[in-house]
Write an enzyme that holds these catalytic residues in place. Structure first.
Site, PDB file in Angstrom:
ATOM      1  N   GLY A  40     100.902 -15.721  11.321  1.00  0.00           N
ATOM      2  CA  GLY A  40     102.165 -16.155  10.894  1.00  0.00           C
ATOM      3  C   GLY A  40     103.081 -15.192  10.429  1.00  0.00           C
ATOM      4  O   GLY A  40     104.120 -14.803  10.699  1.00  0.00           O
ATOM      5  N   GLU A 106     107.590 -22.338   8.545  1.00  0.00           N
ATOM      6  CA  GLU A 106     106.126 -23.138   8.436  1.00  0.00           C
ATOM      7  C   GLU A 106     106.164 -24.403   7.894  1.00  0.00           C
ATOM      8  O   GLU A 106     106.982 -24.509   6.957  1.00  0.00           O
ATOM      9  CB  GLU A 106     105.215 -22.039   8.184  1.00  0.00           C
ATOM     10  N   HIS A 219      92.805 -25.620   7.769  1.00  0.00           N
ATOM     11  CA  HIS A 219      93.939 -25.442   8.693  1.00  0.00           C
ATOM     12  C   HIS A 219      94.014 -26.415   9.677  1.00  0.00           C
ATOM     13  O   HIS A 219      92.817 -26.864  10.264  1.00  0.00           O
ATOM     14  CB  HIS A 219      93.998 -24.064   9.320  1.00  0.00           C
ATOM     15  N   ARG A 260      99.954 -28.379   4.626  1.00  0.00           N
ATOM     16  CA  ARG A 260      98.702 -28.552   5.444  1.00  0.00           C
ATOM     17  C   ARG A 260      97.587 -29.537   5.043  1.00  0.00           C
ATOM     18  O   ARG A 260      96.947 -30.113   6.146  1.00  0.00           O
ATOM     19  CB  ARG A 260      97.906 -27.355   5.214  1.00  0.00           C
ATOM     20  N   HIS A 317      89.756 -22.875   6.075  1.00  0.00           N
ATOM     21  CA  HIS A 317      90.624 -21.554   6.383  1.00  0.00           C
ATOM     22  C   HIS A 317      90.907 -20.723   5.257  1.00  0.00           C
ATOM     23  O   HIS A 317      90.994 -19.547   5.199  1.00  0.00           O
ATOM     24  CB  HIS A 317      91.811 -22.374   6.854  1.00  0.00           C
ATOM     25  N   GLU A 341      92.643 -12.822  -1.567  1.00  0.00           N
ATOM     26  CA  GLU A 341      92.203 -14.110  -1.621  1.00  0.00           C
ATOM     27  C   GLU A 341      90.919 -14.198  -2.565  1.00  0.00           C
ATOM     28  O   GLU A 341      90.414 -15.573  -2.781  1.00  0.00           O
ATOM     29  CB  GLU A 341      91.624 -14.557  -0.048  1.00  0.00           C
ATOM     30  N   ARG A 352      97.523 -24.308  -0.610  1.00  0.00           N
ATOM     31  CA  ARG A 352      98.297 -23.165  -0.477  1.00  0.00           C
ATOM     32  C   ARG A 352      99.679 -23.326   0.637  1.00  0.00           C
ATOM     33  O   ARG A 352      99.392 -24.007   1.427  1.00  0.00           O
ATOM     34  CB  ARG A 352      97.768 -21.970   0.205  1.00  0.00           C
TER      35      ARG A 352
HETATM   36  C1  LIG Z   1      93.287 -16.632  11.351  1.00  0.00           C
HETATM   37  C2  LIG Z   1      93.828 -16.464  10.126  1.00  0.00           C
HETATM   38  C3  LIG Z   1      95.300 -16.452  10.037  1.00  0.00           C
HETATM   39  C4  LIG Z   1      96.064 -16.312   8.964  1.00  0.00           C
HETATM   40  N1  LIG Z   1      97.578 -16.442   9.010  1.00  0.00           N
HETATM   41  C5  LIG Z   1      98.002 -15.855   7.707  1.00  0.00           C
HETATM   42  C6  LIG Z   1      99.287 -15.857   7.764  1.00  0.00           C
HETATM   43  O1  LIG Z   1     100.043 -15.722   8.890  1.00  0.00           O
HETATM   44  N2  LIG Z   1      99.913 -15.640   6.468  1.00  0.00           N
HETATM   45  C7  LIG Z   1      99.380 -15.662   5.306  1.00  0.00           C
HETATM   46  O2  LIG Z   1      99.988 -15.320   4.338  1.00  0.00           O
HETATM   47  N3  LIG Z   1      97.979 -15.667   5.408  1.00  0.00           N
HETATM   48  C8  LIG Z   1      97.192 -16.113   6.513  1.00  0.00           C
HETATM   49  N4  LIG Z   1      95.982 -16.017   6.434  1.00  0.00           N
HETATM   50  C9  LIG Z   1      95.501 -15.726   5.186  1.00  0.00           C
HETATM   51  C10 LIG Z   1      95.560 -14.053   4.754  1.00  0.00           C
HETATM   52  O3  LIG Z   1      95.138 -13.533   6.026  1.00  0.00           O
HETATM   53  C11 LIG Z   1      94.285 -14.050   3.795  1.00  0.00           C
HETATM   54  O4  LIG Z   1      94.120 -14.911   2.782  1.00  0.00           O
HETATM   55  C12 LIG Z   1      94.579 -12.618   3.597  1.00  0.00           C
HETATM   56  O5  LIG Z   1      94.573 -11.628   4.643  1.00  0.00           O
HETATM   57  C13 LIG Z   1      93.061 -12.098   2.741  1.00  0.00           C
HETATM   58  O6  LIG Z   1      93.329 -10.813   2.288  1.00  0.00           O
HETATM   59  P1  LIG Z   1      92.271  -9.850   1.360  1.00  0.00           P
HETATM   60  O7  LIG Z   1      92.635  -8.485   1.342  1.00  0.00           O
HETATM   61  O8  LIG Z   1      92.424 -10.644   0.201  1.00  0.00           O
HETATM   62  O9  LIG Z   1      91.033 -10.025   2.207  1.00  0.00           O
HETATM   63  P2  LIG Z   1      90.512  -9.801   3.527  1.00  0.00           P
HETATM   64  O10 LIG Z   1      91.392  -9.381   4.646  1.00  0.00           O
HETATM   65  O11 LIG Z   1      89.441 -10.627   4.090  1.00  0.00           O
HETATM   66  O12 LIG Z   1      89.529  -8.524   3.444  1.00  0.00           O
HETATM   67  C14 LIG Z   1      88.233  -8.322   2.685  1.00  0.00           C
HETATM   68  C15 LIG Z   1      87.811  -7.001   2.574  1.00  0.00           C
HETATM   69  O13 LIG Z   1      86.603  -7.088   1.838  1.00  0.00           O
HETATM   70  C16 LIG Z   1      85.566  -6.332   2.345  1.00  0.00           C
HETATM   71  N5  LIG Z   1      84.265  -6.819   1.459  1.00  0.00           N
HETATM   72  C17 LIG Z   1      83.959  -7.902   1.192  1.00  0.00           C
HETATM   73  N6  LIG Z   1      82.878  -8.102   0.689  1.00  0.00           N
HETATM   74  C18 LIG Z   1      82.405  -6.815   0.354  1.00  0.00           C
HETATM   75  C19 LIG Z   1      81.448  -5.960  -0.426  1.00  0.00           C
HETATM   76  N7  LIG Z   1      80.339  -6.666  -0.968  1.00  0.00           N
HETATM   77  N8  LIG Z   1      81.550  -4.650  -0.274  1.00  0.00           N
HETATM   78  C20 LIG Z   1      82.437  -4.114   0.450  1.00  0.00           C
HETATM   79  N9  LIG Z   1      83.348  -4.531   0.985  1.00  0.00           N
HETATM   80  C21 LIG Z   1      83.468  -5.952   1.233  1.00  0.00           C
HETATM   81  C22 LIG Z   1      85.628  -6.811   3.906  1.00  0.00           C
HETATM   82  O14 LIG Z   1      84.761  -6.031   4.465  1.00  0.00           O
HETATM   83  C23 LIG Z   1      87.059  -6.815   3.925  1.00  0.00           C
HETATM   84  O15 LIG Z   1      87.489  -5.377   4.245  1.00  0.00           O
HETATM   85  C24 LIG Z   1      95.211 -16.113   7.705  1.00  0.00           C
HETATM   86  C25 LIG Z   1      93.767 -16.170   7.585  1.00  0.00           C
HETATM   87  C26 LIG Z   1      93.063 -16.238   8.806  1.00  0.00           C
HETATM   88  C27 LIG Z   1      91.717 -16.229   8.959  1.00  0.00           C
END
Ligand SMILES: Cc1cc2nc3c(=O)[nH]c(=O)nc-3n(C[C@H](O)[C@H](O)[C@H](O)COP(=O)(O)OP(=O)(O)OC[C@H]3O[C@@H](n4cnc5c(N)ncnc54)[C@H](O)[C@@H]3O)c2cc1C
Length: 480
Positions: A40, A106, A219, A260, A317, A341, A352
Site C-alpha cells: 500500500g 485505506e 489482515h 482492520r 499480518h 516492527e 495499527r
Molecule cells: C505483505 C505485506 C504488505 C505490507 N504492506 C504495508 C504497507 O503497505 N504499508 C505499511 O506501512 N506497512 C505494510 N506492511 C508492514 C510493513 O511492511 C512492516 O511492518 C515493515 O516493513 C517492517 O519493517 P522492518 O524494517 O521493521 O522489518 P523487516 O522489513 O521485516 O526486516 C527485518 C530484517 O531483519 C533481519 N533479521 C531478523 N532477525 C535477524 C537476526 N537475528 N540477525 C540478523 N538479521 C535479522 C531480516 O533478515 C530483515 O533484513 C506490510 C507487510 C506485509 C508482510
C-alpha cells in the site's frame, strides 16, 4: 544495525549521513523482508484537506484507546518530512496528473493519505533504492546472510553483538535492532518466513523489556486456496479504490473501509456462519494499471481478478507489540535501540492504522540514530569470544515448527480463550509461550485481541500496556 528492512536500511543511511561508521547485518536477502513485500504505502498528512490532528485522530480511533499519544504525535508530525527525505534519496513515488504526490485511501483513514510507488509495489521500490544507496556508501559495511545470535551486555548496557557462531563480534556505541515482526509464527500469514520475532528474544535475553505481545493484527484480505499464493496479501488500497467483499450468497456484509480488526472479525464471523473457507473480494471495477503486481501475481496463479472474485480470508499480518522503545527508540537496556516492527512504542495501540508502519520505520529509525550518536565511543573489541564477560547467549530457537504455527493459529488466533492460551504455555517455542502469557494478562477484548471468555472491552485497561520486565524475573507490569 541489525536488519535490512525499511527501518534498518534507513537507519544505516541516516547514521552514515551524520558521519558515523555503520555495520549492517541481515539474516535474509532483501526480497525476504516484510518491507520488500509492502504494497500500500506510507501514511503521511500531505493533502490539502488533511492535518496532523486528523491523522492522529484516525490513528487513535483505530488503536482502540491504547495508542500512546506522544509516540503517535511524533509519527504524524514527522512522517511528511520522511517522505520528502525519501524523495531526496531518489525514491520515486507515484504522482497524479498535476505532478503532485498521488495519495491512496485505506481502511480507517478519513482522507487520502497513503503515498505509494509503482502502484502496489511500494516496498520493493523503496527498499531497492535504499539498498542501492547503502551498497554504494563507503561508511556502511554490509554483512548479508549473517545472523545475530546474542547481544553482548556488560556494565548494564549493550556493548555489541555476536553473529553466527561467534565468527563476527561487533562492538559498537549502540546497537539498533530492526529485525521485523513475528507474524510468521502463525500458520496463516502474509509475512515472509523469517518474521518470527527473533529480535524480541535477543533483546529480552539481554535484559530489555517487551510489551503488548498479545497484540497481533490480522489482515482481512489474504488469498486462500489458490496454489502458490497462499497468504498473498491483497492490499487494502484496492478496497480504498472501491473493491467490495461478498459472502457465498454474493451479499456485502461489512464496511470495507472500517479499521482492520473490525473487517477481519466480520469476515471470520461470516465464515463461521456459512462454513465456507473464504469470502470473495470483487475488484472487477478497479483499474488494473493501479495495482500491477497484485493483478500479475493473481494471474500467474491462474485467477483473473478482472473477471472473477478473489477468495480471501484473514491472516496474521503485523505485530503491534515488541521491544519496549521510548520516543527516541531507546530500549530499557541502555545503548540498545529498537526500530520498525520489532519495536513497541505503543503508537499503534491495539490495532495499527493501515500504512502507519512504514512511516514508523523511517520516523523512529532517524530518531534512534540521532540519539545513538550521542553515546560515547566503545572501548576496544575483545579478541576472542571467551573474553566477553557476560555473554547473553540466546539458546537460538529454531524456526517455529508446523505444530507451533498451527497452535498459534488455533489458540491465539482472531478469537482466543483462556483454555487455548493455557495450552500454548506448554509450546516449545519461547516466544509462543510469552505471547500466550501476554494474552492471558489482558483479560478483555480490544482491537486485535479478542477473548471469547472476556468479550467486552474493560475501560479500566484503556491506555494500559502489559510489559514483561527485562530483569529475567518473568514478571508482568502494567504501564500507562
Ligand atoms: C505483505 C505485506 C504488505 C505490507 N504492506 C504495508 C504497507 O503497505 N504499508 C505499511 O506501512 N506497512 C505494510 N506492511 C508492514 C510493513 O511492511 C512492516 O511492518 C515493515 O516493513 C517492517 O519493517 P522492518 O524494517 O521493521 O522489518 P523487516 O522489513 O521485516 O526486516 C527485518 C530484517 O531483519 C533481519 N533479521 C531478523 N532477525 C535477524 C537476526 N537475528 N540477525 C540478523 N538479521 C535479522 C531480516 O533478515 C530483515 O533484513 C506490510 C507487510 C506485509 C508482510
Amino acid at each position: 544495525m541489525v536488519g535490512a528492512g525499511a527501518a534498518g536500511l534507513y537507519a544505516a543511511l541516516c547514521a552514515a549521513r551524520e558521519g558515523a561508521t555503520v555495520v549492517l547485518i541481515s539474516a535474509t536477502p532483501l526480497a525476504q523482508t516484510a518491507s520488500y513485500w509492502a504494497q500500500g504505502g506510507l501514511a503521511a498528512a500531505l493533502a490539502a484537506d488533511d492535518s496532523f490532528e486528523l491523522h492522529l485522530a484516525d490513528t487513535e480511533r483505530a488503536g482502540r484507546a491504547l495508542v500512546r499519544r506522544s509516540a503517535a504525535e511524533i509519527l504524524v508530525r514527522e512522517a511528511p518530512a520522511c517522505v520528502h527525505d525519501l524523495q531526496a534519496l531518489g525514491v520515486r513515488f507515484d504522482g497524479d496528473r498535476s505532478g503532485r504526490l498521488a495519495l491512496g485511501l485505506e481502511g480507517g483513514h478519513s482522507v487520502r493519505r497513503v503515498v505509494h510507488a509503482g502502484g502496489s509495489a511500494t516496498g520493493r521500490r523503496v527498499v531497492r533504492q535504499l539498498s542501492a544507496l547503502v551498497a554504494a556508501e563507503p561508511r556502511i559495511a554490509v554483512f548479508e546472510g549473517a545472523r545475530a545470535r546474542a547481544l553482548w551486555r556488560s556494565e548494564d548496557h549493550c556493548r555489541g553483538l555476536i553473529c553466527d557462531d561467534g565468527r563476527i563480534i561487533l562492538v559498537a556505541r549502540a546497537v539498533v535492532l530492526g529485525t521485523g515482526g513475528a507474524a510468521a509464527l502463525w500458520a496463516r500469514t502474509t509475512n515472509p518466513p523469517g518474521s518470527q520475532g527473533i529480535g524480541l528474544l535477543l533483546a529480552h535475553a539481554a535484559g530489555a523489556a517487551l510489551a503488548d505481545l498479545e497484540l497481533l493484527q490480522f489482515h482481512p484480505t489474504a488469498v486462500i486456496g489458490l496454489a502458490g499464493r497462499e497468504g498473498f496479501l491483497v492490499t487494502e488500497a484496492i478496497r480504498g479504490e472501491g473493491a467490495t467483499l461478498h459472502d457465498g450468497n454474493g451479499e456485502r456484509f461489512v464496511d470495507e473501509l472500517a479499521p482492520r480488526d473490525e473487517v477481519s472479525r466480520a469476515i471470520q464471523l461470516r465464515l463461521q456462519e456459512t462454513g465456507q473457507r473464504s469470502v470473495g473480494l470483487d475488484m472487477r471495477a478497479i483499474d488494473p494499471a493501479h495495482f500491477p503486481n497484485v493483478v500479475a501475481s493473481l494471474r500467474e496463479a491462474g485467477l483473473d481478478p478482472m473477471r472473477e472474485l478473489i477468495p480471501v480470508a484473514p491472516a496474521a499480518h503485523y505485530m503491534m507489540g515488541g521491544i519496549v522503545a521510548d520516543l527516541h527508540a531507546r530500549c530499557t537496556l541502555p545503548r540498545l535501540y529498537a526500530v520498525g516492527e520489532s519495536s513497541c512504542t505503543g503508537l499503534h495501540g491495539a490495532n495499527r492504522l493501515a500504512s502507519n508502519s512504514l512511516s514508523e520505520c523511517f520516523v523512529f529509525a532517524r530518531r534512534a540514530v540521532l540519539d545513538a550518536l550521542s553515546e560515547p565511543m566503545p572501548a576496544s573489541a575483545p579478541a576472542r569470544l571467551q573474553e566477553i564477560e557476560a555473554l547473553h547467549t540466546l539458546s537460538s530457537p529454531p524456526p517455529a515448527t508446523a505444530q507451533t504455527r498451527d497452535a498459534l493459529w488455533r489458540d491465539a488466533g482472531i478469537v482466543r480463550s483462556a483454555e487455548g492460551l493455557h495450552r500454548l504455555l506448554d509450546d516449545p517455542h519461547p516466544l509462543a509461550q510469552l505471547l500466550a502469557r501476554g494474552a492471558l494478562e489482558r483479560a478483555e477484548s480490544r482491537g486485535a485481541h479478542q477473548r471469547l471468555d472476556h468479550p467486552e472491552r474493560d475501560p479500566a485497561l484503556d491506555r494500559h500496556h502489559f510489559v514483561l520486565a527485562g530483569d529475567g524475573s518473568g514478571s508482568w507490569q502494567r504501564w500507562v
